[in-house]
Design a protein around this motif. Structure first.
Motif, mmCIF file in Angstrom:
data_model
loop_
_atom_site.group_PDB
_atom_site.id
_atom_site.type_symbol
_atom_site.label_atom_id
_atom_site.label_comp_id
_atom_site.label_asym_id
_atom_site.label_seq_id
_atom_site.Cartn_x
_atom_site.Cartn_y
_atom_site.Cartn_z
ATOM 1 N N ALA A 218 0.878 -1.081 -0.110
ATOM 2 C CA ALA A 218 -0.033 0.019 0.092
ATOM 3 C C ALA A 218 0.908 1.179 0.049
ATOM 4 O O ALA A 218 0.520 2.240 -0.777
ATOM 5 C CB ALA A 218 -0.932 -0.156 0.985
ATOM 6 N N ALA A 219 1.845 1.291 0.714
ATOM 7 C CA ALA A 219 2.953 2.555 0.705
ATOM 8 C C ALA A 219 3.581 2.594 -0.434
ATOM 9 O O ALA A 219 3.901 3.686 -0.767
ATOM 10 C CB ALA A 219 3.958 2.277 1.799
ATOM 11 N N GLU A 220 3.940 1.451 -1.182
ATOM 12 C CA GLU A 220 4.740 1.557 -2.375
ATOM 13 C C GLU A 220 3.890 2.176 -3.562
ATOM 14 O O GLU A 220 4.084 3.085 -4.390
ATOM 15 C CB GLU A 220 5.149 0.128 -2.901
ATOM 16 C CG GLU A 220 6.259 -0.517 -2.066
ATOM 17 C CD GLU A 220 6.730 -1.508 -2.764
ATOM 18 O OE1 GLU A 220 6.100 -2.074 -3.682
ATOM 19 O OE2 GLU A 220 8.197 -1.913 -2.093
ATOM 20 N N LEU A 224 4.002 5.832 -5.370
ATOM 21 C CA LEU A 224 3.925 6.085 -6.798
ATOM 22 C C LEU A 224 2.859 6.896 -7.458
ATOM 23 O O LEU A 224 2.881 7.625 -8.416
ATOM 24 C CB LEU A 224 3.945 4.601 -7.541
ATOM 25 C CG LEU A 224 5.155 3.803 -7.425
ATOM 26 C CD1 LEU A 224 4.825 2.361 -8.068
ATOM 27 C CD2 LEU A 224 6.225 4.257 -8.236
ATOM 28 N N ASP A 225 1.812 6.967 -6.648
ATOM 29 C CA ASP A 225 0.598 7.769 -7.015
ATOM 30 C C ASP A 225 0.687 9.234 -6.756
ATOM 31 O O ASP A 225 0.134 9.946 -7.511
ATOM 32 C CB ASP A 225 -0.563 7.355 -6.460
ATOM 33 C CG ASP A 225 -1.029 5.873 -6.919
ATOM 34 O OD1 ASP A 225 -0.676 5.502 -8.020
ATOM 35 O OD2 ASP A 225 -1.843 5.289 -6.419
ATOM 36 N N TYR A 226 1.562 9.420 -5.870
ATOM 37 C CA TYR A 226 1.730 10.899 -5.166
ATOM 38 C C TYR A 226 2.489 11.730 -6.346
ATOM 39 O O TYR A 226 3.265 11.263 -6.746
ATOM 40 C CB TYR A 226 2.450 10.984 -3.946
ATOM 41 C CG TYR A 226 2.290 12.295 -3.256
ATOM 42 C CD1 TYR A 226 1.172 13.280 -3.194
ATOM 43 C CD2 TYR A 226 3.591 12.778 -2.767
ATOM 44 C CE1 TYR A 226 1.283 14.498 -2.702
ATOM 45 C CE2 TYR A 226 3.530 14.195 -2.099
ATOM 46 C CZ TYR A 226 2.384 14.876 -2.133
ATOM 47 O OH TYR A 226 2.649 16.079 -1.551
ATOM 48 N N SER A 227 1.938 13.024 -6.352
ATOM 49 C CA SER A 227 2.713 13.787 -7.199
ATOM 50 C C SER A 227 4.153 14.415 -7.014
ATOM 51 O O SER A 227 4.823 14.990 -8.056
ATOM 52 C CB SER A 227 1.733 15.041 -7.862
ATOM 53 O OG SER A 227 1.530 15.837 -6.958
ATOM 54 N N ALA A 257 7.766 -3.208 8.037
ATOM 55 C CA ALA A 257 7.838 -2.521 6.737
ATOM 56 C C ALA A 257 7.076 -1.203 7.106
ATOM 57 O O ALA A 257 6.032 -1.165 7.835
ATOM 58 C CB ALA A 257 6.942 -3.190 5.773
ATOM 59 N N VAL A 258 7.259 -0.117 6.419
ATOM 60 C CA VAL A 258 6.434 1.184 6.633
ATOM 61 C C VAL A 258 5.405 1.106 5.793
ATOM 62 O O VAL A 258 5.305 0.982 4.315
ATOM 63 C CB VAL A 258 7.331 2.299 6.017
ATOM 64 C CG1 VAL A 258 6.519 3.542 6.233
ATOM 65 C CG2 VAL A 258 8.610 2.419 6.875
ATOM 66 N N ASP A 259 4.038 1.427 6.400
ATOM 67 C CA ASP A 259 2.801 1.592 5.703
ATOM 68 C C ASP A 259 2.771 3.029 5.380
ATOM 69 O O ASP A 259 3.503 3.787 5.483
ATOM 70 C CB ASP A 259 1.532 0.971 6.451
ATOM 71 C CG ASP A 259 1.385 -0.629 6.350
ATOM 72 O OD1 ASP A 259 1.802 -1.029 5.476
ATOM 73 O OD2 ASP A 259 1.087 -1.000 7.432
ATOM 74 N N PRO A 260 1.681 3.339 4.748
ATOM 75 C CA PRO A 260 1.076 4.692 4.104
ATOM 76 C C PRO A 260 1.662 5.742 5.030
ATOM 77 O O PRO A 260 1.330 5.790 6.245
ATOM 78 C CB PRO A 260 -0.064 4.583 3.534
ATOM 79 C CG PRO A 260 -0.378 3.364 3.151
ATOM 80 C CD PRO A 260 0.396 2.408 4.049
ATOM 81 N N PHE A 261 2.113 7.173 4.420
ATOM 82 C CA PHE A 261 2.505 7.956 5.318
ATOM 83 C C PHE A 261 1.258 8.949 5.824
ATOM 84 O O PHE A 261 0.372 9.052 5.147
ATOM 85 C CB PHE A 261 3.383 8.887 4.396
ATOM 86 C CG PHE A 261 4.337 7.986 3.786
ATOM 87 C CD1 PHE A 261 5.623 7.434 4.627
ATOM 88 C CD2 PHE A 261 4.413 7.823 2.332
ATOM 89 C CE1 PHE A 261 6.508 6.677 4.031
ATOM 90 C CE2 PHE A 261 5.310 6.991 1.754
ATOM 91 C CZ PHE A 261 6.322 6.465 2.402
#
Length: 361
Positions: A218-220, A224-227, A257-261
């Motif tokens: 999910a974090a990866e 990738l989706d963020y501008s 593992a780091v999940d979303p920010f």
């Protein structure tokens, strides 16, 4: 005392494998060979200062000083003194003579960031240095001569400023022997996860953690989706903040593992004014998750006391060897079997010096 803007050691290497990134690196490498001015154009946080360092350290001037200065950091009156120096009594507070950045960079390279903030009057003086290598200190009529290569940077449309009379066209022409335009991070999607892993590993080391496992799927995807309007600098800050905020209770667990920010502003309850359209304000919270993977049952009887780190390391090595064997030593497949990405697997193989086994050494 060492001047904080005098770089005396080589900078960290630039990281990337996208086609546009590699093209810029090649362009900078070619331009470095000559002592001609270079203009670097790029958005904030895209690495303009690192390009200036590359131009310096790949040139014949590498053994001399690389002096860096942000032209927007001081007002116009002080800027003239900062760049060209002054004599004692030139203005209030000038109790003794002082060399400017051009003199400090003699024989080396001067990096001028935020060049567009410079007044037209100082632009004319800068043009003279570029043309003839001559200038006068503030308050003096004595001509100083220097041999300096100038690398200038801006994050605005300088041709448009020149067309409107806000920037000297002759100075723009003189600076533009080579123009290096840095691609924003959103155009370097192949580099995002590579950079994020590098920043995560660096922050883990800074925190005294032996191992950084990487990012959850999910974090990866979110990376990738963020501008990334703040480009590489924003990515670095986001990753380091996420690693730092890993739950204290899990700090003894190396494999996380780091999940979303989460935006730092949401942590305080509200986003700051003026962040219209900021994707960071909508980022979900930070969490940690154990890295998934097939684990064999532990021994039925533990003999205490024992060396915890040694036992964990031995267990990880056995898992890595088993996964590689099952994957017929295809590293991408082995990473999938362990619930890791390729870069995480490679990090573990380097950690335990297992790459030699793969090469048959």
């Amino acid at each position: 005392m060492r001047d904080s803007e005098l770089e005396e050691v080589a900078p960290p290497p630039l990281v990337g494998e996208s086609e546009c990134f590699l093209a810029v690196m090649e362009q900078a490498s070619r331009a470095a060979r000559l002592s001609k001015p270079v203009l670097v154009i790029g958005e904030r946080g895209s690495g303009k200062e690192l390009i200036a360092s590359r131009l310096h350290y790949l040139s014949e001037r590498w053994a001399k000083r690389l002096v860096k200065f942000n032209c927007a950091a001081v007002n116009d009156e002080l800027l003239e003194s900062e760049l060209f120096g002054h004599v004692a009594g030139a203005f209030t507070g000038a109790v003794k003579a002082r060399a400017g950045r051009f003199e400090l960079a003699h024989g080396g390279t001067l990096f001028l960031d935020e060049l567009a903030s410079m007044s037209l009057r100082l632009q004319e003086k800068l043009l003279r240095v570029l043309e003839y290598g001559e200038f006068e200190r503030v308050g003096s009529s004595e001509t100083q001569r220097v041999d300096v290569r100038v690398v200038a940077a801006a994050n605005v449309d300088l041709p448009a400023m020149a067309a409107s009379g806000r920037f000297r066209e002759d100075l723009l022409d003189r600076l533009s022997f080579e123009v290096i335009t840095l691609p924003p991070l959103r155009e370097r999607r192949e580099d995002i996860l590579l950079l994020a892993q590098k920043f995560g590993e660096g922050m883990a080391r800074e925190l005294g953690r032996e191992y950084f496992a990487g990012f959850s799927p999910a974090a990866e995807q979110q990376l990738l989706d963020y501008s990334w309007p703040g480009n590489v600098r924003e990515l670095k800050n986001a990753v380091e903040r996420a690693v730092y905020r890993l739950d204290n209770a899990r700090r003894v667990v190396e494999r996380v593992a780091v999940d979303p920010f989460e935006s730092p502003f949401r942590m305080s309850g509200a986003a700051p004014a003026g962040t219209v359209g900021s994707a960071a304000a909508a980022l979900p919270p930070v969490a940690v998750a154990p890295v998934a993977g097939p684990l064999a049952p532990p021994p039925s009887v533990w003999k205490f006391p024992l060396d915890f780190k040694t036992q964990v390391a031995d267990y990880e090595v056995r898992l890595l060897r088993a996964a590689l064997a099952q994957a017929q030593f295809r590293q991408t497949r082995a990473a999938e079997l362990l619930g890791l990405n390729y870069h995480q697997l490679r990090g573990l193989l380097r950690k335990y010096d297992l790459l030699k086994e793969l090469r048959g050494e």
